[in-house]
Design an enzyme around this catalytic site. Structure first.
Site, short mmCIF file in Angstrom:
data_model
loop_
_atom_site.label_atom_id
_atom_site.label_comp_id
_atom_site.label_asym_id
_atom_site.label_seq_id
_atom_site.Cartn_x
_atom_site.Cartn_y
_atom_site.Cartn_z
N HIS A 64 23.35 -93.25 -24.98
CA HIS A 64 23.70 -92.48 -26.17
C HIS A 64 23.44 -91.02 -25.85
CE1 HIS A 64 23.59 -95.65 -29.65
NE2 HIS A 64 24.80 -95.50 -29.12
N ASP A 66 22.18 -88.45 -27.25
CA ASP A 66 20.88 -87.78 -27.43
C ASP A 66 19.87 -88.13 -26.33
OD1 ASP A 66 21.00 -90.33 -28.73
OD2 ASP A 66 19.28 -89.87 -30.00
#
Ligand SMILES: [Zn+2]
Ligand SMILES: [Zn+2]
Length: 307
Positions: A64, A66
């Site tokens: 992901h 982030d």
């Protein structure tokens, strides 16, 4: 040997004024390990005064943004600083292609080798002389891994009187025995380290969950950990949202730490909605007392256990 955990980024999904994106840094005597690599991580490293040239391994929990978007910037900064030493990156399937794409489209050259290890299965994924890193499957909305840094037991206490009684001359041979190696005396007698050492001393264990709902097998995976760094994105009242988005609440994280008989719990991946994380701390502490909420640049020293 001192070991220090530095929280370089403690936000979940989006950065806030106080929190940068996820990155947990483990500083050992001659090596650095980092778990996840949120955007802007190199600036956090500068602020935390950790080096860019040391032996280093990075472990990515899942693909992901982030958690991985810090990698391209970090690699580029390291190249501009003329890093020479190899950098090792571990992560789920897709990490290799991601880094190749970025390097191709941004056309940046590196001054150092990057060794990418895609993780396909659970168990020991990295073994060094004095520690291993193990992976367990997390339970998020995409597949990913939680990681455990596990120090190997250290040789027990050395008893000089035992060594003397066995006729081992003081000096180099003592040092070998102290490090857990067998020695051979001039009369041909072989002395094993167990003959002059006490029981092996436990190493330290740190578990980083990455983004996850509570997952099965955690108690075993994290058993006896000195430190559990757990996803705690939403507070208990948002349990349904946490379940839907593949995250944990403070009381879930605390229950996991309790089941694993961990010594300390750190809540991280804090949603931007909590300007004050006091509520999260309160909810977790009801279940597991020795809990703290991670803040950017918080540092925890992990001393060697005595026994
Ligand atoms: Zn995340
Ligand atoms: Zn995620």
């Amino acid at each position: 040997m001192s070991m220090r955990v530095i929280f370089l980024g403690t936000a979940g999904s989006v950065p806030t004024q106080a929190r940068s994106l996820p990155a947990v840094f483990l500083k050992r005597q001659n090596e650095q390990l980092m778990f996840d690599c949120g955007e802007g991580v190199q600036r956090q490293m500068v602020k935390a005064k950790v080096g860019f040239h040391k032996k280093m391994k990075i472990f990515i929990s899942h693909m992901h943004g982030d958690h991985v978007l810090g990698l391209p910037g970090l690699l580029q900064t390291m190249a501009l600083m003329d890093r020479q030493r190899k950098l090792e990156i571990y992560g789920p399937e897709g990490i290799k292609q991601f880094l190749e794409w970025v390097r191709e489209s941004l056309q940046f050259g590196l001054t150092f080798p990057v060794e990418i290890h895609e993780v396909y299965d659970v168990g020991v994924i990295c073994e060094e002389k004095d520690y291993t890193v193990e992976a367990a499957r997390s339970n998020h909305v995409v597949s990913g891994f939680a990681y455990a840094f596990v120090e190997k037991p250290r040789p027990g206490k050395f008893y000089p009187e035992k060594a003397r009684a066995l006729g081992v001359p003081e000096g180099e041979l003592w040092s070998k025995l102290q490090h857990g190696d067998k020695v051979k005396l001039s009369n041909g007698l072989v002395i094993s380290p167990e003959a002059v050492l006490g029981l092996p001393r436990k190493g330290r264990k740190i578990v980083y969950t990455g983004d996850t709902r509570p997952f099965r097998g955690f108690a075993k995976f994290a058993a006896g950990a000195d430190l559990v760094v757990h996803d705690s994105t939403f507070d208990d009242a948002l349990g349904e949202k946490a379940e839907l988005d593949g995250h944990s609440t403070p009381s879930q994280a605390a229950q996991q730490a309790k089941r694993a008989k961990a010594k300390k719990l750190v809540l991280t991946h804090i949603s931007a909605r909590y300007a004050d994380a006091g509520l999260l701390l309160e909810q977790a502490r009801k279940v597991f007392k020795n809990t703290v909420v991670a803040e950017d640049f918080m540092e925890l020293e992990l001393p060697l256990p005595h026994s």
